[in-house]
Motif scaffolding. Structure first.
Motif, PDB file in Angstrom:
ATOM      1  N   PHE A   1      48.257  37.678  35.999  1.00  0.00           N
ATOM      2  CA  PHE A   1      46.990  38.244  36.446  1.00  0.00           C
ATOM      3  C   PHE A   1      47.285  39.311  37.484  1.00  0.00           C
ATOM      4  N   LEU A   2      46.595  40.423  37.372  1.00  0.00           N
ATOM      5  CA  LEU A   2      46.859  41.582  38.237  1.00  0.00           C
ATOM      6  C   LEU A   2      45.894  41.702  39.393  1.00  0.00           C
ATOM      7  N   GLY A   3      44.876  40.839  39.447  1.00  0.00           N
ATOM      8  CA  GLY A   3      43.914  40.920  40.545  1.00  0.00           C
ATOM      9  C   GLY A   3      42.896  42.012  40.319  1.00  0.00           C
ATOM     10  N   PRO A   4      42.562  42.775  41.378  1.00  0.00           N
ATOM     11  CA  PRO A   4      41.592  43.861  41.203  1.00  0.00           C
ATOM     12  C   PRO A   4      42.225  45.005  40.413  1.00  0.00           C
ATOM     13  N   ILE A   5      41.470  45.521  39.438  1.00  0.00           N
ATOM     14  CA  ILE A   5      41.996  46.555  38.560  1.00  0.00           C
ATOM     15  C   ILE A   5      40.832  47.423  38.109  1.00  0.00           C
ATOM     16  N   THR A   6      41.048  48.729  38.027  1.00  0.00           N
ATOM     17  CA  THR A   6      39.968  49.616  37.601  1.00  0.00           C
ATOM     18  C   THR A   6      39.702  49.433  36.111  1.00  0.00           C
ATOM     19  N   ALA A   7      38.522  49.850  35.680  1.00  0.00           N
ATOM     20  CA  ALA A   7      38.167  49.716  34.269  1.00  0.00           C
ATOM     21  C   ALA A   7      39.130  50.480  33.380  1.00  0.00           C
ATOM     22  N   GLU A   8      39.501  51.699  33.780  1.00  0.00           N
ATOM     23  CA  GLU A   8      40.409  52.474  32.947  1.00  0.00           C
ATOM     24  C   GLU A   8      41.797  51.844  32.896  1.00  0.00           C
ATOM     25  N   GLN A   9      42.249  51.273  34.015  1.00  0.00           N
ATOM     26  CA  GLN A   9      43.529  50.577  33.987  1.00  0.00           C
ATOM     27  C   GLN A   9      43.457  49.328  33.107  1.00  0.00           C
ATOM     28  N   ALA A  10      42.348  48.594  33.217  1.00  0.00           N
ATOM     29  CA  ALA A  10      42.194  47.372  32.430  1.00  0.00           C
ATOM     30  C   ALA A  10      42.226  47.673  30.940  1.00  0.00           C
ATOM     31  N   LEU A  11      41.616  48.795  30.520  1.00  0.00           N
ATOM     32  CA  LEU A  11      41.615  49.153  29.110  1.00  0.00           C
ATOM     33  C   LEU A  11      42.989  49.637  28.677  1.00  0.00           C
ATOM     34  N   ARG A  12      43.603  50.502  29.475  1.00  0.00           N
ATOM     35  CA  ARG A  12      44.914  51.023  29.095  1.00  0.00           C
ATOM     36  C   ARG A  12      45.972  49.922  29.040  1.00  0.00           C
ATOM     37  N   LEU A  13      45.879  48.965  29.965  1.00  0.00           N
ATOM     38  CA  LEU A  13      46.847  47.870  30.000  1.00  0.00           C
ATOM     39  C   LEU A  13      46.424  46.697  29.134  1.00  0.00           C
ATOM     40  N   SER A  14      45.253  46.823  28.510  1.00  0.00           N
ATOM     41  CA  SER A  14      44.745  45.810  27.577  1.00  0.00           C
ATOM     42  C   SER A  14      44.663  44.428  28.216  1.00  0.00           C
ATOM     43  N   ARG A  15      44.055  44.357  29.400  1.00  0.00           N
ATOM     44  CA  ARG A  15      43.902  43.073  30.076  1.00  0.00           C
ATOM     45  C   ARG A  15      42.744  42.304  29.443  1.00  0.00           C
ATOM     46  N   ASN A  16      42.956  41.042  29.201  1.00  0.00           N
ATOM     47  CA  ASN A  16      41.970  40.233  28.479  1.00  0.00           C
ATOM     48  C   ASN A  16      40.785  39.809  29.334  1.00  0.00           C
ATOM     49  N   ILE A  17      41.046  39.354  30.575  1.00  0.00           N
ATOM     50  CA  ILE A  17      39.977  38.794  31.407  1.00  0.00           C
ATOM     51  C   ILE A  17      38.882  39.830  31.682  1.00  0.00           C
ATOM     52  N   PRO A  18      39.209  41.045  32.113  1.00  0.00           N
ATOM     53  CA  PRO A  18      38.146  42.043  32.330  1.00  0.00           C
ATOM     54  C   PRO A  18      37.349  42.338  31.056  1.00  0.00           C
ATOM     55  N   ALA A  19      38.026  42.392  29.907  1.00  0.00           N
ATOM     56  CA  ALA A  19      37.328  42.685  28.655  1.00  0.00           C
ATOM     57  C   ALA A  19      36.343  41.578  28.307  1.00  0.00           C
ATOM     58  N   VAL A  20      36.763  40.312  28.462  1.00  0.00           N
ATOM     59  CA  VAL A  20      35.869  39.193  28.161  1.00  0.00           C
ATOM     60  C   VAL A  20      34.702  39.178  29.142  1.00  0.00           C
ATOM     61  N   SER A  21      34.988  39.462  30.412  1.00  0.00           N
ATOM     62  CA  SER A  21      33.932  39.487  31.421  1.00  0.00           C
ATOM     63  C   SER A  21      32.891  40.550  31.105  1.00  0.00           C
TER      64      SER A  21
END
Length: 820
Positions: A385-405
């Motif tokens: 888990f990366l903690g706080p992350i911008t929307a563009e970073q979350a999409l580029r890094l394909s993080r699951n938790i922000p996408a589900v949220s």
């Protein structure tokens, strides 16, 4: 007696003639009815991709009379029936001569006209006997009474046999000379005229040698007849280089087999000029085959690729498997239409919807922390888990938790509703998929994926893909078993096209009017912003040619890996092209190597690199002309609108009236007692000073601590501060467990601890302890960064309340069911 026999035959003929012609005209259907013909599929430049057998196993191509070279037509009339346009189906003079020869038991000239020959071919007549010959005459007279001379001649030229499975000048010209009948040279026309008179013998001789004395003698005779009428053609009436029929049949093209199978399954036309670009098709086939072979040591056996010219929605390349003829990998299965788990390739559309619904902008801060959504516990691919992350970073890094949220917060449409509007077929209702939909909890075909990413490239405008240059927009079946296998001959074509080594210019047609089929599924602004983010995803340059480093071409791309490592995807947009790549096994066998970024992305960029050699303009997302977007400065830490206490700002895309407008709440000014260093609550005095601190919720603080990252947090309040002084400051805690409207089942008979309910909340960084209540009864306290375990003993709907040590509170209702 012989003379009497001759008169009887003549009398019988004229009686039949009178009855047939004088009996009126029948209501006749076209001559070609009930005759099966081959089907042809061409690429956009007119290259033959597939010639199928007819229903009765013949190569028989319907060719209109106007598409046949006039020299061939004249040659046939000269050789077979020079009085064709003057008789009524039978030539009385020739017929009388033949009848006389018959009575004299001698071999005389043939009496069969073209109409009579057509009658014999079409109706399968046996004409060796007198009875059969009379029947042939009757049918010929009927044909002349019912049909025009043009229709009779046209049908005859399309049905005459050329030996073996070849019938009609259309197939003979294409099979033997590789050209359309309208492109025949004079010598080729003369030679093709000879074969039908004795197709078995002359066709067999042609298969052996082009210097057969029998054929040379017949050709010399016909050439002499031709030159008597056309002496100026002396130099062209020479015996051509006659190809071997068997060899030519083996060399019939069998190109883009999965694509042509799909076209033949979806279209009823005999001739389809498709949108496929064979040069690009060959490029993609070679890249795909070479890549799969290079990864065979990892157990990689199969791949699928699709290239779309999204400006026109035309299919340019369509590879359904690595090897169509390899049964061990299920090569004939059309992987382009096969439904597979999409992994994370659907995430961009969650973000696009969130942009459109005003939930986020590219620099909005999202949480990548351990989270529970109802009963769903998603994890990231790397289990970190990366903690706080911008929307563009979350999409580029394909993080699951922000996408589900984000997916949980979408309304009208949510992701399921959006995909339904985009014609993605779901076998189950929305509840079946839940929040897992965004992480690949459904099945999508590469064909459907190409629709989605082309829609993104077209700024939210969805329209069906096109595979027919001369037809309307068409849907291809999403069922890979729907496309029937239409097999002609394997590919043995000697022609070879260069691929990525050549600089070529592709000219594409404009799409036909399709206003009735265009749907607006996303706004132009949200589509543009999503593409812009995806175009910023770093490329693993080491896997690709150096050109990507020296002259980078923007590519908006996204990878996907299905649960269980069964599917590896990469889909994206480069210039006018939409590219979709899938790797996996058709039998659904898992393989740890099937990871999108590691396996599909290299193949994707190898194809993109080859396409970059063609001429096209740079993509539009570098210049959002005409869109309601501006570059706005936001706090680089929180992603909110900055104030004077934010130390750094960064630009992001902002849409007026849509993007969220919130002031930064991470950087807060705090009055500090100069002497004690504690937080003051008495207001500003000579003993206090203002300092700026960062306020992070406790779940993020926990991750910072685990990662060894220091944050500048505010000190505790002075002892004299009471709850009345602090309750209105900062942010109240938020209960994350239990969640509202969720029923929790607990058992009293299970092992110790299994009947407990986890109580958890996120609190502001200045909070140190949390106090928990159930229905106003105190049940315990915990550190603000730790959960509290509550032993569930009573069924029913309960109100859970948490209060932090600064007097701020939150409540939620949840149902407990105690099962004995």
């Amino acid at each position: 007696m012989k003379r009497l026999k001759f008169y009887k035959i003549a009398f019988l003929f004229f009686i039949l003639l009178a009855v047939t012609v004088g009996g009126g005209r029948w209501l006749a259907s076209p001559l070609r009815d009930h005759i099966s013909f081959s089907r042809e599929v061409y690429d956009r430049q007119g290259r033959l991709l597939r010639l199928t057998l007819s229903g009765d196993e013949k190569y028989r191509i319907w060719t209109p009379l106007e598409d046949i070279h006039p020299q061939y037509v004249e040659s046939v009339l000269l050789y077979e029936d020079r009085y064709f346009f003057y008789h009524i189906g039978v030539n009385p003079v020739s017929l009388l001569k033949a009848a006389f020869s018959y009575t004299q038991n001698t071999k005389g000239p043939g009496a069969s006209t073209i109409t009579m020959q057509l009658a014999r071919i079409k109706y399968g007549l046996k004409t060796q006997t007198l009875k059969g010959k009379i029947k042939q005459i009757l049918y010929a007279l009927r044909l002349e009474a019912q049909h025009s001379k043009k229709e009779i001649l046209e049908t005859y030229l399309n049905l005459i046999p050329f030996g073996g499975p070849i019938e009609g000048v259309g197939s003979a010209s294409r099979v033997l000379f590789g050209k359309a009948p309208k492109d025949l040279h004079l010598s080729e026309s003369l030679w093709l005229t000879l074969i039908p008179q004795n197709p078995t013998q002359r066709g067999r001789l042609a298969n052996k040698t082009s210097q057969s004395p029998v054929l040379k003698q017949a050709f010399t005779k016909l050439s002499k007849m031709w030159l008597e009428k056309h002496p100026q053609d002396q130099e062209w009436a020479t015996l051509p280089d006659i190809p071997n029929m068997v060899t030519r049949l083996k060399k019939l093209p069998f190109l883009a087999p999965h694509f042509t199978n799909m076209v033949l399954s979806e279209s009823e036309k005999l001739v389809v000029k498709s949108t496929l670009d064979f040069q690009i098709q060959r490029l993609v086939e070679k890249k795909l085959s070479h890549f799969v072979n290079s990864k065979s040591a990892l157990g990689v056996q199969n791949a699928v690729a699709l290239v779309i010219h999204h400006e026109t929605q035309e299919v340019l390349a369509y590879v359904g498997s690595k090897d169509f003829f390899n049964d061990e990998i299920g090569g004939q299965v059309n992987g382009v239409l096969a439904k597979r788990s999409p992994g994370s390739t659907l995430k961009p559309f969650v973000y696009a919807l969130a942009f459109e619904q005003g939930l986020i902008h590219p620099r909005t801060l999202l949480k990548d922390t351990p989270s529970v959504f109802a009963s769903y516990h998603p994890e990231n691919f790397d289990q970190k888990f990366l903690g706080p992350i911008t929307a563009e970073q979350a999409l580029r890094l394909s993080r699951n938790i922000p996408a589900v949220s984000l997916n949980q917060r979408l309304v009208d449409p949510n992701l399921y509703q959006f995909l339904k509007k985009a014609h993605i077929h779901f076998p189950y209702d929305e509840k079946h998929y839940g929040l897992s939909l965004v992480l690949g909890g459904t099945e999508v075909s590469p064909w459907e994926m190409a629709h989605l990413y082309s829609m993104l490239a077209n700024l939210g405008q969805w329209s069906p893909l096109r595979w027919d240059m001369e037809g309307e927009q068409s849907f291809a079946s999403s069922n890979p078993l729907h496309a029937q296998t239409v097999v002609a001959s394997p590919l043995e074509d000697a022609s070879r096209l260069s691929t990525s080594d050549e600089k070529t210019t592709q000219v594409y047609s404009s799409a036909t009017s399709q206003s009735s089929r265009v749907q607006t599924l996303l706004s132009e602004e949200s589509s543009f912003v999503t593409l812009d983010i995806l175009a910023g995803t770093p490329k693993p340059y080491q896997n690709y040619q150096a050109q990507w480093v020296s002259d980078p071409i923007p590519v908006a791309w996204k990878t996907g890996t299905s649960p269980g490592f069964r599917d590896a995807w990469t889909a994206g947009v480069m210039g006018p092209y939409t590219i979709v790549v899938w790797l996996g096994n058709f039998d659904n066998t898992p393989n740890p190597a099937f990871v999108g970024i590691e396996l599909a992305a290299p193949l994707f960029f190898q194809i993109a690199d080859g396409l970059s050699q063609t001429d096209f303009q740079k993509p539009f997302w570098n210049n959002p002309t005409g869109l309601d977007l501006q570059r706005a400065e936001v706090c680089s830490v929180s992603g909110h609108l900055p104030h004077e206490h934010c130390p750094h700002t960064t630009p992001t895309w902002f849409q007026s009236g849509v993007s969220p407008i919130t002031s930064c709440d991470v950087h807060r000014p705090v009055p500090i007692d100069r002497i004690t260093g504690l937080r003051s609550c008495t207001g500003m005095t000579s003993q206090t000073e203002i300092k700026v601190y960062e306020f992070w919720p406790t779940d993020l603080q926990r991750l910072f601590k685990q990662a060894g990252i220091h944050r500048k947090l505010a000190p505790a309040f002075s002892p004299e501060c009471g709850l009345s002084d602090t309750a209105h400051l900062g942010k109240k805690p938020q209960i994350t467990s239990p969640q509202k409207d969720i029923t929790y089942l607990k058992s009293l008979t299970t092992a110790e601890g299994q009947n407990t309910l986890t109580l958890e909340a996120t609190a502001d960084s200045d909070s140190s302890e949390l106090y928990w209540f159930i229905d106003k009864s105190f049940i315990g306290k915990s550190k603000s960064r730790e959960p509290l375990l509550y032993k569930a003993l009573k069924s029913g709907t309960h109100t859970f309340t948490v209060i932090d040590d600064l007097g701020r509170s939150d409540s939620v209702k949840a149902e407990l069911q105690i099962v004995r």
